[in-house]
Structures are given as C-alpha cells and as structure tokens.
Design a protein around this motif. Structure first.
Motif, mmCIF file in Angstrom:
data_model
loop_
_atom_site.group_PDB
_atom_site.id
_atom_site.type_symbol
_atom_site.label_atom_id
_atom_site.label_comp_id
_atom_site.label_asym_id
_atom_site.label_seq_id
_atom_site.Cartn_x
_atom_site.Cartn_y
_atom_site.Cartn_z
ATOM 1 N N HIS A 188 38.767 -29.818 12.234
ATOM 2 C CA HIS A 188 38.781 -31.198 12.725
ATOM 3 C C HIS A 188 40.206 -31.751 12.701
ATOM 4 C CE1 HIS A 188 34.456 -31.167 12.800
ATOM 5 N NE2 HIS A 188 34.429 -30.799 11.526
ATOM 6 N N GLU A 189 40.790 -31.984 13.880
ATOM 7 C CA GLU A 189 42.174 -32.420 13.980
ATOM 8 C C GLU A 189 42.352 -33.860 13.508
ATOM 9 O OE1 GLU A 189 43.235 -31.721 18.062
ATOM 10 O OE2 GLU A 189 43.916 -29.684 17.581
ATOM 11 N N GLY A 190 43.471 -34.111 12.811
ATOM 12 C CA GLY A 190 43.728 -35.488 12.394
ATOM 13 C C GLY A 190 44.683 -35.659 11.238
ATOM 14 N N SER A 191 45.157 -34.563 10.613
ATOM 15 C CA SER A 191 46.011 -34.688 9.431
ATOM 16 C C SER A 191 47.485 -34.695 9.788
ATOM 17 C CB SER A 191 45.744 -33.545 8.442
ATOM 18 O OG SER A 191 44.638 -33.835 7.617
ATOM 19 N N ALA A 192 48.251 -35.453 8.995
ATOM 20 C CA ALA A 192 49.708 -35.458 9.109
ATOM 21 C C ALA A 192 50.340 -34.508 8.099
ATOM 22 C CB ALA A 192 50.240 -36.865 8.892
ATOM 23 N N ALA A 193 49.527 -33.912 7.233
ATOM 24 C CA ALA A 193 50.009 -32.939 6.252
ATOM 25 C C ALA A 193 48.855 -32.004 5.920
ATOM 26 C CB ALA A 193 50.507 -33.639 4.988
ATOM 27 N N ALA A 194 49.183 -30.813 5.489
ATOM 28 C CA ALA A 194 48.146 -29.809 5.221
ATOM 29 C C ALA A 194 47.539 -29.997 3.836
ATOM 30 C CB ALA A 194 48.742 -28.410 5.323
ATOM 31 N N PRO A 195 46.232 -29.677 3.692
ATOM 32 C CA PRO A 195 45.645 -29.552 2.352
ATOM 33 C C PRO A 195 46.060 -28.184 1.804
ATOM 34 C CG PRO A 195 43.970 -29.127 4.022
ATOM 35 C CD PRO A 195 45.251 -29.420 4.754
ATOM 36 N N THR A 196 47.230 -28.139 1.176
ATOM 37 C CA THR A 196 47.943 -26.872 0.990
ATOM 38 C C THR A 196 47.275 -25.880 0.036
ATOM 39 O OG1 THR A 196 49.350 -27.963 -0.658
ATOM 40 C CG2 THR A 196 50.183 -27.831 1.595
ATOM 41 N N ALA A 197 46.409 -26.330 -0.857
ATOM 42 C CA ALA A 197 45.721 -25.372 -1.734
ATOM 43 C C ALA A 197 44.889 -24.386 -0.925
ATOM 44 C CB ALA A 197 44.838 -26.111 -2.731
ATOM 45 N N GLY A 198 44.395 -24.837 0.230
ATOM 46 C CA GLY A 198 43.575 -23.973 1.070
ATOM 47 C C GLY A 198 44.358 -22.933 1.828
ATOM 48 N N LEU A 199 45.686 -23.046 1.866
ATOM 49 C CA LEU A 199 46.494 -22.087 2.619
ATOM 50 C C LEU A 199 46.419 -20.686 2.031
ATOM 51 C CD1 LEU A 199 49.759 -24.176 3.296
ATOM 52 C CD2 LEU A 199 47.821 -23.808 4.828
ATOM 53 N N HIS A 200 45.962 -20.545 0.788
ATOM 54 C CA HIS A 200 45.915 -19.242 0.123
ATOM 55 C C HIS A 200 44.708 -18.398 0.545
ATOM 56 C CE1 HIS A 200 49.100 -20.604 -2.564
ATOM 57 N NE2 HIS A 200 48.400 -21.694 -2.777
ATOM 58 N N PHE A 201 43.719 -19.004 1.180
ATOM 59 C CA PHE A 201 42.497 -18.277 1.510
ATOM 60 C C PHE A 201 42.643 -17.509 2.820
ATOM 61 C CE2 PHE A 201 40.860 -21.377 -1.457
ATOM 62 C CZ PHE A 201 39.900 -20.670 -2.159
ATOM 63 N N THR A 202 42.039 -16.326 2.847
ATOM 64 C CA THR A 202 41.909 -15.531 4.063
ATOM 65 C C THR A 202 40.430 -15.468 4.436
ATOM 66 O OG1 THR A 202 41.586 -13.457 2.859
ATOM 67 C CG2 THR A 202 43.872 -14.084 3.377
ATOM 68 N N PRO A 203 40.106 -15.149 5.697
ATOM 69 C CA PRO A 203 38.688 -14.991 6.066
ATOM 70 C C PRO A 203 37.990 -13.941 5.213
ATOM 71 C CG PRO A 203 40.058 -15.120 8.035
ATOM 72 C CD PRO A 203 40.998 -15.022 6.872
ATOM 73 N N GLU A 204 38.711 -12.880 4.877
ATOM 74 C CA GLU A 204 38.107 -11.806 4.081
ATOM 75 C C GLU A 204 37.762 -12.291 2.673
ATOM 76 O OE1 GLU A 204 40.424 -10.356 7.396
ATOM 77 O OE2 GLU A 204 41.081 -11.558 5.667
ATOM 78 N N LEU A 205 38.658 -13.070 2.060
ATOM 79 C CA LEU A 205 38.399 -13.575 0.709
ATOM 80 C C LEU A 205 37.227 -14.550 0.719
ATOM 81 C CD1 LEU A 205 39.126 -13.754 -2.256
ATOM 82 C CD2 LEU A 205 40.919 -15.424 -1.678
ATOM 83 N N LEU A 206 37.156 -15.407 1.719
ATOM 84 C CA LEU A 206 36.024 -16.339 1.815
ATOM 85 C C LEU A 206 34.707 -15.595 1.986
ATOM 86 C CD1 LEU A 206 37.676 -19.039 4.095
ATOM 87 C CD2 LEU A 206 36.888 -19.402 1.744
ATOM 88 N N GLU A 207 34.735 -14.522 2.750
ATOM 89 C CA GLU A 207 33.520 -13.716 2.940
ATOM 90 C C GLU A 207 33.088 -13.076 1.631
ATOM 91 O OE1 GLU A 207 31.993 -9.918 5.650
ATOM 92 O OE2 GLU A 207 33.924 -10.840 6.069
ATOM 93 N N GLN A 208 34.049 -12.561 0.865
ATOM 94 C CA GLN A 208 33.733 -11.967 -0.441
ATOM 95 C C GLN A 208 33.126 -13.008 -1.381
ATOM 96 O OE1 GLN A 208 37.372 -10.233 -1.926
ATOM 97 N NE2 GLN A 208 37.643 -8.969 -0.092
ATOM 98 N N ILE A 209 33.669 -14.213 -1.348
ATOM 99 C CA ILE A 209 33.177 -15.293 -2.208
ATOM 100 C C ILE A 209 31.731 -15.636 -1.855
ATOM 101 C CG2 ILE A 209 33.444 -17.781 -2.636
ATOM 102 C CD1 ILE A 209 36.515 -17.269 -2.526
ATOM 103 N N GLU A 210 31.426 -15.744 -0.571
ATOM 104 C CA GLU A 210 30.053 -16.043 -0.156
ATOM 105 C C GLU A 210 29.104 -14.913 -0.528
ATOM 106 O OE1 GLU A 210 29.523 -19.008 3.379
ATOM 107 O OE2 GLU A 210 30.877 -17.417 4.057
ATOM 108 N N LYS A 211 29.555 -13.673 -0.373
ATOM 109 C CA LYS A 211 28.708 -12.513 -0.716
ATOM 110 C C LYS A 211 28.390 -12.474 -2.206
ATOM 111 C CE LYS A 211 29.681 -9.237 3.003
ATOM 112 N NZ LYS A 211 30.359 -7.977 3.389
ATOM 113 N N LYS A 212 29.276 -13.051 -3.022
ATOM 114 C CA LYS A 212 29.035 -13.082 -4.471
ATOM 115 C C LYS A 212 27.989 -14.133 -4.851
ATOM 116 C CE LYS A 212 31.462 -13.287 -8.913
ATOM 117 N NZ LYS A 212 32.743 -13.395 -9.629
ATOM 118 N N GLY A 213 27.614 -14.993 -3.897
ATOM 119 C CA GLY A 213 26.597 -15.996 -4.174
ATOM 120 C C GLY A 213 27.149 -17.374 -4.471
ATOM 121 N N ILE A 214 28.376 -17.604 -4.019
ATOM 122 C CA ILE A 214 28.981 -18.934 -4.192
ATOM 123 C C ILE A 214 28.799 -19.714 -2.891
ATOM 124 C CG2 ILE A 214 31.167 -20.174 -4.487
ATOM 125 C CD1 ILE A 214 31.018 -16.804 -6.021
#
Length: 359
Positions: free
Chosen positions: A171-197
């Motif tokens: 969703h477009e609209g930020s003047a700055a990034a939520p930078t903590a999220g820059l560390h995630f990759t699609p692969e890591l998010l998939e692993q996290i969901e597969k673990k049941g989170i």
C-alpha cells in the motif's frame, strides 16, 4: 525524564550507507527484555525465537518516490519538495526547501511542466500544503519524476529503488521505510509460516515525524506528528486469537508496534479500524498487545530509542547499544537488527514495569 537520558555515543562510520546483498544475512543482537542479557546472532536465526502459535505483525506500507526536484518558473530557483502526507486527492502536506521562496500562491514546476504545484498555505512547523496539477495518473508521474526519500544520514546513492522497501510492501503512502522489515526475504517468511506462526498484515504510512529530533528537554513535552493507519478484520482476528491461546505477538518494527498499541482497547483486544495516531511510547508505558519487537538500531535521543526503552528498560537498552557499538554493528535504516523479547521457552512477561524490577 529528560531527552538527554537517551543519548549514546555513535561513531559516524557505523552508520550503514548501503543495504546488504542478502537481506536476511545482517547481524542481530538478541536482547532479553526481562534480564537484559544479550547474544549475537544472524537475522535469519529469528525463526529460532518464534514459537508455533505466535503472531508476527508486519507493516505492508510502501515508500513512494516522494522527493521531487523542481524550479520556480518565474525565477528558475531550484526547489526541493518532500511529500509527507496526502490531505485530499491532489493536495499534499510537504516539506519544502528553501521555504522562504515558497509562500502561498507560489508555483513550482517539475519535469519541465509535466507536474506543477501551487502552494495553498503554510501548515504546522513550516510545512506547506501543495495542490498538484497534471495530466494522467499522479502515481505514474511521481514514479517517473520522484526519488526515494532516503534519510539525511545516508550519503550514498541507492542503486535499486526497491531496496528501500520491504519484500511485502503493497500500500503506497510512506515517506520513509519501516526499516525493521527490510531484513525479511520471501523465503524466510515462508519458513516462518510453515513453522506455524501467523502473519498479520497492518498498514501505517510512515511520516517524518517519527524521525524528527526531540527538541524538548523533558520528553513528556514532545509532540508526535500524526500518521495514518489501517487494521483489517483479518489482522485483528489473528492478533486476538494469538492472545487468547497464550501465544506471543511479535511486532516487526516500531511502526507495527505503534499501530497495534493505538488500536488496542484496555482489555488488550485489537480492533479492526483506521485513523490517525500520535501515540508516543516511552518508559512507564504499559503495552497492551506487544510481547516482543524486531527492530533496528535508532538515533540517539530519538522517540524510537524511548519506545524500545519502554519495552526493555532504559539501562538494558543503552547497555545493549554500547555492546553493539563495541562489536561494530551497522546502525540505522540499512543497518543490523535487534530482537527484544523473551526467549521461546520463557513465560511471557508483558509490561515494562516488570522489566524495571529485574534490574
């Protein structure tokens, strides 16, 4: 409590100037919010600190190329405009430089007239309300003319625009990034969901107010700028179901934290809603939703250092920052990460007051 209480000494060479090639390979300092103990890990190890049944809250806002360089048609003077928040369809609140040249009625041309702006009025703190005129679709013109609004402490040119966005930005609209999220990759998010989170997606459009220096001597005298947020029914249900089953809610970034805390009722239930928040979290605040936080390292004396101090205690945070400096961690937007919380096998301890007692 004084602003100076949140100062720490940071060598300038530790400010990260470029993102890492592999987003999830940054370092991560893990801080136990109760005991103040820390350990050094790599960010992709975050999965080891999440339990099945936990919920990860992510901010899916997208940074727009909000920095525009234009000229005053009558004088040719160079003008810089940074879009902060949309007030109406074609009216934006913006930071302008040099401000003395842009009084109400002044006009600015961008891209040889592809986009023009008219100053309507002077807003708070000297910002301007600008009405834009153009043919076509504003977002497409902005994409063509605009630059990514990198923080002033980043001196290097960004090679790839999308590196200042998370991989889940929508969703477009930020003047700055939520930078903590820059560390995630699609692969890591998939692993996290597969673990049941569970992953709950919320939106907060990040303004520059979060990053403005605190000028007041007493932190209680500081006023936060408002930022727009949205929480869907699905996201609220995921967070509430997690709390009901005894799981932990781990927010990715201070923006996600501020969003859920703004929309929580006194019983710790999250409401599906949208609106503007000016919430300012500092030591003494009792968290209603958040149990743990994934974040970056923040500027000295900033509201963000105050927020993490509310979660883990000021002394614990400043000691952890001192350790990060000693170990040559990379700081700020493109820098390394922190996880602040309890280890997976610990019982959840939710309030900052309990953190303070452990010192």
């Amino acid at each position: 409590m004084k602003t100076s209480d949140f100062y720490y000494d940071l060598p300038e060479e530790l400010i990260a100037q470029d993102p890492l090639e592999d987003r999830s390979s940054s370092r991560m300092l893990v801080l136990n919010k109760v005991t103040g103990e820390w350990e050094h890990r790599v960010f992709k190890d975050i999965i080891d600190y999440l339990n099945p049944g936990d919920c990860l809250v992510i901010n899916d806002t997208k940074v727009i190329p909000a920095r525009l360089i234009g000229v005053k048609p009558d004088t040719g003077a160079k003008i810089e405009v940074l879009l902060l928040k949309r007030k109406e369809k074609d009216v934006w609140e913006a930071l302008v430089r040099p401000g003395r040249k842009l009084r109400p009625g002044a006009k600015v041309s961008f891209g040889e007239g592809l986009l023009t702006g008219e100053i309507l009025e002077i807003a708070e703190e000297g910002n301007r309300l600008i009405k834009f005129h153009y043919d076509g679709i504003f977002e497409e013109i902005l994409d063509q003319l605009g630059q990514m609004p990198l923080p002033p402490y980043i001196k290097h040119q960004l090679k790839e625009r999308e590196r200042y966005n998370t991989v889940y930005a929508v969703h477009e609209g930020s003047a700055a990034a939520p930078t903590a999220g820059l560390h995630f990759t699609p692969e890591l998010l998939e692993q996290i969901e597969k673990k049941g989170i569970d992953i709950a997606r919320i939106t907060l459009h990040v303004g520059l107010g979060t990053f403005r220096p605190v000028k007041a001597d007493e932190i209680q005298d500081h006023h936060m700028h408002s930022e727009y947020y949205e929480i869907s029914e699905e996201a609220a249900q995921k967070v509430n179901a997690t709390k009901e089953r005894g799981g932990r809610v781990i927010c990715v970034g201070t923006t996600s934290c501020r969003t859920v805390e703004s929309a929580a009722d006194e019983n710790g239930r999250l409401k599906a809603c949208s609106g503007w928040t000016e919430i300012f979290i500092y030591p003494g605040y009792k968290f209603k939703i958040l149990d743990g936080l994934i974040t970056n390292f923040h500027l000295p004396e900033s509201t963000l250092v105050m927020l993490v101090s509310a979660l883990a205690g000021r002394e614990h945070i400043l000691a952890a920052y001192e350790e990060a400096v000693k170990e040559r961690y990379r700081f700020f937007s493109f820098g390394d990460a922190m996880y602040i919380g309890t280890t997976p096998n610990q019982t959840n301890v939710g309030s900052s007051q309990e953190s303070e007692k452990s010192k």
